[in-house]
Design a protein around this motif. Structure first.
Motif, mmCIF file in Angstrom:
data_model
loop_
_atom_site.group_PDB
_atom_site.id
_atom_site.type_symbol
_atom_site.label_atom_id
_atom_site.label_comp_id
_atom_site.label_asym_id
_atom_site.label_seq_id
_atom_site.Cartn_x
_atom_site.Cartn_y
_atom_site.Cartn_z
ATOM 1 N N ARG A 113 -37.176 -20.902 6.982
ATOM 2 C CA ARG A 113 -36.360 -21.943 6.351
ATOM 3 C C ARG A 113 -34.897 -21.528 6.297
ATOM 4 N N ILE A 114 -34.033 -22.525 6.385
ATOM 5 C CA ILE A 114 -32.603 -22.275 6.268
ATOM 6 C C ILE A 114 -32.276 -21.975 4.811
ATOM 7 N N VAL A 115 -31.517 -20.905 4.597
ATOM 8 C CA VAL A 115 -31.107 -20.580 3.227
ATOM 9 C C VAL A 115 -29.603 -20.747 3.021
ATOM 10 N N TRP A 116 -28.840 -20.761 4.112
ATOM 11 C CA TRP A 116 -27.396 -20.974 3.955
ATOM 12 C C TRP A 116 -26.824 -21.499 5.272
ATOM 13 N N VAL A 117 -25.906 -22.470 5.163
ATOM 14 C CA VAL A 117 -25.182 -23.041 6.305
ATOM 15 C C VAL A 117 -23.735 -23.209 5.894
ATOM 16 N N GLY A 118 -22.827 -22.822 6.744
ATOM 17 C CA GLY A 118 -21.415 -23.039 6.442
ATOM 18 C C GLY A 118 -20.523 -22.326 7.422
ATOM 19 N N GLN A 119 -19.225 -22.285 7.089
ATOM 20 C CA GLN A 119 -18.271 -21.588 7.938
ATOM 21 C C GLN A 119 -18.463 -20.077 7.805
ATOM 22 N N ARG A 120 -18.279 -19.402 8.918
ATOM 23 C CA ARG A 120 -18.470 -17.958 8.917
ATOM 24 C C ARG A 120 -17.527 -17.283 7.922
ATOM 25 N N ALA A 121 -16.334 -17.844 7.766
ATOM 26 C CA ALA A 121 -15.366 -17.240 6.842
ATOM 27 C C ALA A 121 -15.830 -17.326 5.393
ATOM 28 N N PRO A 161 -28.835 -28.608 29.301
ATOM 29 C CA PRO A 161 -27.874 -27.752 28.594
ATOM 30 C C PRO A 161 -28.492 -26.854 27.531
ATOM 31 N N LEU A 162 -29.809 -26.911 27.359
ATOM 32 C CA LEU A 162 -30.422 -26.136 26.276
ATOM 33 C C LEU A 162 -30.344 -24.642 26.567
ATOM 34 N N HIS A 163 -29.786 -23.892 25.621
ATOM 35 C CA HIS A 163 -29.724 -22.434 25.735
ATOM 36 C C HIS A 163 -30.920 -21.778 25.040
ATOM 37 N N ALA A 164 -31.289 -22.294 23.875
ATOM 38 C CA ALA A 164 -32.427 -21.737 23.139
ATOM 39 C C ALA A 164 -32.985 -22.796 22.215
ATOM 40 N N ARG A 165 -34.299 -22.755 22.046
ATOM 41 C CA ARG A 165 -34.992 -23.639 21.100
ATOM 42 C C ARG A 165 -35.628 -22.761 20.035
ATOM 43 N N ILE A 166 -35.275 -22.998 18.779
ATOM 44 C CA ILE A 166 -35.752 -22.179 17.669
ATOM 45 C C ILE A 166 -36.620 -23.060 16.774
ATOM 46 N N ARG A 167 -37.814 -22.610 16.525
ATOM 47 C CA ARG A 167 -38.679 -23.353 15.591
ATOM 48 C C ARG A 167 -39.141 -22.413 14.497
ATOM 49 N N ARG A 168 -38.936 -22.889 13.258
ATOM 50 C CA ARG A 168 -39.295 -22.115 12.070
ATOM 51 C C ARG A 168 -38.679 -20.719 12.127
ATOM 52 N N GLY A 169 -37.438 -20.672 12.606
ATOM 53 C CA GLY A 169 -36.667 -19.433 12.604
ATOM 54 C C GLY A 169 -36.988 -18.456 13.695
ATOM 55 N N ARG A 170 -37.870 -18.824 14.660
ATOM 56 C CA ARG A 170 -38.264 -17.903 15.714
ATOM 57 C C ARG A 170 -37.838 -18.423 17.091
#
Length: 405
Positions: A40-48, A396-405
């Motif tokens: 699960r995502i726990v944080w999203v935002g700007q790297r700064a 254009p897909l570089h990577a597909r991530i499901r459930r963090g993997r």
């Protein structure tokens, strides 16, 4: 988050299209970061703005690539036997979809092939189709039954759909579409077929095979009254409903779907302003299916402006099926929705993410990049999100991530 936290994975140096409703447009975040723990995502935002003390077992530098939520194909008929390429040739010669269906083709032709196929056969033939969806960044796919039209065959289709979600790392949402066409042995008796469908629901639900119930409300299929009977039975078993509505004629299907609080109404070429208003009031999503519109060479478009005025969310899906939409690319479906129906780039991309999640009743867990949601990601080698809609046939897909993997 706490002042110090360790997560499983951090994706950094990425440009994010979060699709979050509380951000304008695509919810863009430049030079962004996503942190995930336990899928699960726990944080999203700007790297700064990375929280102090945030560390990860694994940190991935995305090199400026774009990340969107994993794509969602919210309307497919991926499980079936046989093919209907011969009907494509007939339509090119001027025979209509309705005429082919009345002559025993269309859905009825696929029913015969599907009934003859084993569960293993259905899984084996569907896997290459599913793999093509996954190559486009799909992490969730809806799969309908409706090509067997009897209890044993419909259960076999739904079990095959569940197995696909075990064989491949993808979430499969199953929809029971027993009211797709009248079973051939019932000799055109729509009421008898509706009785059969209603009788199937308890057994299929008890086996845990149904996530939602769908029907085909159309002059060549089931009337609004017959559809309402199916929906009432679904609701009695606590199942949400969806509807193939207003594709070939104005049957007030959109309003009927809304009256049952349907998750979505799909196709909608003949939907009226009043139908759009009813959908908006009910929170019913409009699922646009440009593949079928294109293959059938239709000329009447869904009322996009009416949906915009009413505030109806618009999803986009492939409608993969063997006869009228043999399409296995949601990106191409998004491009077709833009070029054929006039969707903007943000509308098209929200259509295969946030609004597609709503159309499946899954927006609480997927469809946007927000803390608390499943870490289902698509990482793209593109310069701008518009390339996802503009790049016909691109990969254009570089990577597909499901459930963090």
């Amino acid at each position: 988050m706490t002042a110090t936290a360790t997560v499983d994975t951090i994706w950094t140096a990425a440009r994010l299209a979060t699709m979050a409703a509380d951000r304008p447009g695509l919810g863009l975040v430049d030079d962004g970061l996503i942190a995930a723990r336990d899928g699960r995502i726990v944080w999203v935002g700007q790297r700064a703005e990375r929280p102090a003390g945030l560390t990860a077992t694994r940190e991935i530098d995305c090199g400026g690539r774009w990340i969107t939520p994993g794509l969602i194909d919210c309307h497919t008929h991926l499980i079936h036997g046989g093919n209907r390429a011969d009907e494509f040739e007939k339509r090119l010669a001027g025979v209509s979809y309705a005429d082919i269906a009345r002559a025993g083709g269309g859905i009825a032709a696929t029913v015969a092939a599907t009934r003859a196929a084993s569960e293993d056969d259905l899984v084996a033939t569907a896997l290459p189709r599913l793999d093509r969806l996954l190559a486009d960044g799909v992490t969730t796919v809806e799969i309908k039954s409706g090509y067997a039209l009897d209890l044993a065959g419909e259960a076999r289709m739904l079990r095959a759909a569940r197995r696909l979600g075990q064989i491949r790392d993808v979430e499969v949402v199953t929809t029971f579409l027993g009211a797709h066409a009248i079973a051939p042995e019932l000799a055109g008796d729509a009421e008898a077929h509706v009785d059969r469908v209603i009788a199937m629901i308890p057994a299929l639900a008890a086996e845990g095979l149904i996530d939602a119930v769908d029907a085909f409300c159309e002059t060549i299929a089931f009337s609004p009254a017959q559809t309402a009977r199916v929906f009432a039975a679904a609701r009695a078993h606590g199942l949400p409903v969806k509807l193939h509505a207003d594709q070939l004629s104005d049957s007030d299907g959109a309003a009927l779907a809304a009256s049952f609080g349907a998750l979505s109404a799909d196709h909608l070429e003949w939907t009226t302003e009043a139908g759009a208003a009813a959908m908006a009031a009910a929170g019913t999503v409009a699922v646009l299916l440009p593949g079928a519109f294109f293959v059938l060479r239709e000329t009447r478009k869904p009322p996009i402006d009416a949906f915009r005025r009413a505030g109806v969310g618009m999803a986009v899906a492939t409608d993969y099926n063997p006869g009228t939409s043999p399409l296995t690319s949601p990106l191409l479906a998004a491009a077709m929705a833009a070029t054929l129906f006039g969707l903007t780039v943000p509308e098209a991309l929200l259509g295969v993410t946030r609004h597609a999640a709503r159309a499946l009743g899954r927006l609480d867990t997927i469809g946007t990049l927000e803390a608390g949601k499943a870490c289902d990601l698509a990482v793209w080698s593109i310069d701008t999100p518009a390339e996802l809609v503009q790049g016909l046939g691109a990969l254009p897909l570089h990577a597909r991530i499901r459930r963090g993997r």
